[in-house]
Design a protein around this motif. Structure first.
Motif, short mmCIF file in Angstrom:
data_model
loop_
_atom_site.label_atom_id
_atom_site.label_comp_id
_atom_site.label_asym_id
_atom_site.label_seq_id
_atom_site.Cartn_x
_atom_site.Cartn_y
_atom_site.Cartn_z
N VAL A 178 0.86 -1.18 0.00
CA VAL A 178 0.00 0.00 0.00
C VAL A 178 0.90 1.24 0.00
N PRO A 179 1.08 1.92 -1.15
CA PRO A 179 1.95 3.10 -1.20
C PRO A 179 1.32 4.29 -0.47
N LEU A 180 2.07 4.89 0.45
CA LEU A 180 1.51 5.95 1.31
C LEU A 180 2.41 7.19 1.42
N GLN A 181 3.48 7.23 0.68
CA GLN A 181 4.37 8.39 0.57
C GLN A 181 5.20 8.70 1.82
N THR A 182 4.58 9.13 2.89
CA THR A 182 5.35 9.68 4.00
C THR A 182 5.25 8.83 5.27
N PHE A 183 6.20 9.04 6.17
CA PHE A 183 6.25 8.34 7.45
C PHE A 183 4.99 8.62 8.27
N GLU A 184 4.53 9.86 8.24
CA GLU A 184 3.32 10.22 8.99
C GLU A 184 2.11 9.45 8.46
N LYS A 185 1.97 9.36 7.14
CA LYS A 185 0.84 8.64 6.56
C LYS A 185 0.93 7.14 6.86
N LEU A 186 2.16 6.62 6.92
CA LEU A 186 2.34 5.21 7.28
C LEU A 186 1.87 4.96 8.71
N ARG A 187 2.23 5.86 9.62
CA ARG A 187 1.80 5.71 11.02
C ARG A 187 0.28 5.76 11.13
N ASN A 188 -0.33 6.71 10.41
CA ASN A 188 -1.79 6.81 10.44
C ASN A 188 -2.44 5.54 9.89
N ALA A 189 -1.84 4.99 8.82
CA ALA A 189 -2.45 3.86 8.12
C ALA A 189 -2.52 2.60 8.98
N VAL A 190 -1.48 2.36 9.81
CA VAL A 190 -1.53 1.15 10.64
C VAL A 190 -2.50 1.31 11.80
N ASN A 191 -2.86 2.54 12.11
CA ASN A 191 -3.86 2.76 13.15
C ASN A 191 -5.29 2.73 12.61
N ASP A 192 -5.47 3.16 11.36
CA ASP A 192 -6.84 3.11 10.80
C ASP A 192 -7.06 1.85 9.94
N LYS A 193 -6.06 0.97 9.92
CA LYS A 193 -6.12 -0.35 9.26
C LYS A 193 -6.09 -0.27 7.73
N THR A 194 -5.70 0.87 7.18
CA THR A 194 -5.41 0.94 5.75
C THR A 194 -4.24 0.00 5.44
N ALA A 195 -3.31 -0.11 6.38
CA ALA A 195 -2.19 -1.05 6.29
C ALA A 195 -2.10 -1.80 7.61
N ASP A 196 -1.46 -2.97 7.58
CA ASP A 196 -1.26 -3.74 8.81
C ASP A 196 0.08 -3.47 9.46
N PHE A 197 1.09 -3.19 8.65
CA PHE A 197 2.41 -2.92 9.19
C PHE A 197 3.22 -2.11 8.18
N PHE A 198 4.32 -1.57 8.64
CA PHE A 198 5.28 -0.92 7.75
C PHE A 198 6.66 -1.05 8.35
N MET A 199 7.67 -0.74 7.56
CA MET A 199 9.06 -0.82 8.00
C MET A 199 9.71 0.54 7.80
N TRP A 200 10.41 1.01 8.85
CA TRP A 200 11.09 2.31 8.79
C TRP A 200 12.29 2.24 9.73
N GLU A 201 13.22 3.14 9.56
CA GLU A 201 14.45 3.12 10.37
C GLU A 201 14.13 3.18 11.87
N HIS A 202 14.88 2.43 12.66
CA HIS A 202 14.57 2.24 14.09
C HIS A 202 14.46 3.54 14.86
N PHE A 203 15.49 4.39 14.81
CA PHE A 203 15.48 5.58 15.67
C PHE A 203 14.45 6.61 15.22
N THR A 204 14.13 6.63 13.92
CA THR A 204 13.06 7.52 13.45
C THR A 204 11.71 7.04 13.97
N SER A 205 11.57 5.73 14.12
CA SER A 205 10.32 5.15 14.63
C SER A 205 10.20 5.24 16.14
N LYS A 206 11.33 5.26 16.84
CA LYS A 206 11.33 5.03 18.29
C LYS A 206 10.49 6.04 19.08
#
Length: 295
Positions: A149-177
């Motif tokens: 599911v292409p979502l462009q930005t880190f913020e949109k990825l975070r929103n997507a796993v909370n609203d179930k548009t996506a189930d998971f994503f992968m991003w750099e550890h410290f940026t996610s922490k």
């Protein structure tokens, strides 16, 4: 033909890894237009091919996948010309804070909607490496392991796993922490790249350009300054980028930049191509050879 009198247009990801580039401009007179790409390497590839930037500093797997695909148009638009970060990247695997059904990497076989910044980006490529790392491998010749599911930005990825548009994503550890710390998302696993994590590419129109030598010289100086001024780096990262002071200090312990940025170890590119072929991202006998990717 590129206008060598104009400053280079350099694409970069506005995260902690960009600190030496900032120093090259601030302290050592790098004359360049620094253009942020928060959506990452895949977007830079598009912009390089469109003639919108001259240089990109991004993820090894994204650059290699971009040139190794079947059906490459023209000369591919860029070549790998330099090495930026020698250490691997830790990709954190995240889901929504209130997703109790997803509690481990094993859960992703069932909950398999994978959020990515773009098709072809590092977050996309590494999902195949993740699937292949499972025992037995989740890769199949007849189907892909995840729905992307292409979502462009880190913020949109975070929103997507909370609203179930996506189930998971992968991003750099410290940026996610910090988003684990504030409860916005939760961590379900991690995977390291089996290669040095960041490389420098140049558009084919500028790869013989003298401005690149100036960039490499100033970037080497920026890296040396970064390594010798930990307090300044922590302050810059925690003040100007999206990290806490504690996380910035921890990240500094894990990263090693190239002492000489000019040039590429073709063996690193060959290894990356081999792993991406095994993971089904690239196909044997199709796309550009590893040797051809290096400028």
């Amino acid at each position: 033909m590129a206008d060598t009198n104009k400053p280079l247009r350099i694409g970069f990801v506005p995260e902690h890894f960009s600190t030496p580039l900032h120093y090259a401009q601030q302290h050592f007179g790098l004359t360049a237009e620094l253009i942020p790409f928060p959506s990452g390497t895949g977007h830079m590839i598009t912009s390089l091919r469109a003639g919108e930037i001259d240089v990109g500093i991004g993820l090894t797997e994204g650059w290699v996948a971009g040139l190794g695909k079947e059906g490459l148009e023209g000369d591919g638009g860029y070549r790998i010309v330099g090495t930026y970060v020698e250490t691997p990247l830790c990709w954190a695997i995240s889901t929504g804070a209130n997703r109790p059904e997803i509690d481990s990497v094993v859960s992703l076989k069932e909950y398999n909607k994978c959020g990515v910044s773009r098709i072809g980006s590092g977050s996309y490529v590494m999902s195949f490496v993740l699937a292949d790392s499972q025992s037995p491998s989740w890769l199949s010749s007849t189907s892909t392991p995840f729905t992307h599911v292409p979502l462009q930005t880190f913020e949109k990825l975070r929103n997507a796993v909370n609203d179930k548009t996506a189930d998971f994503f992968m991003w750099e550890h410290f940026t996610s922490k910090r988003y684990y710390d504030n409860g916005e998302i939760k961590r379900v696993g991690e995977i390291y790249t089996p290669w040095p994590s960041w490389q420098i590419v140049a558009a084919t129109s500028v790869k013989e350009d003298g401005r690149l030598d100036d960039l490499f010289t100033k970037l080497d100086q920026g890296i040396k300054h970064f390594e010798g001024n930990e307090e300044e780096s922590v302050k810059y990262i925690s003040t100007n980028l999206d990290y806490s002071e504690a996380d910035a200090k921890e990240w500094l312990k894990t990263v090693r930049f190239a002492s000489k940025t000019k040039g590429v170890d073709v063996g690193v590119v060959q290894k990356t191509v081999g792993i991406l072929r095994k993971a089904g991202v690239l196909e044997e006998g199709k796309g550009m050879s590893a040797e051809g990717m290096v400028g």
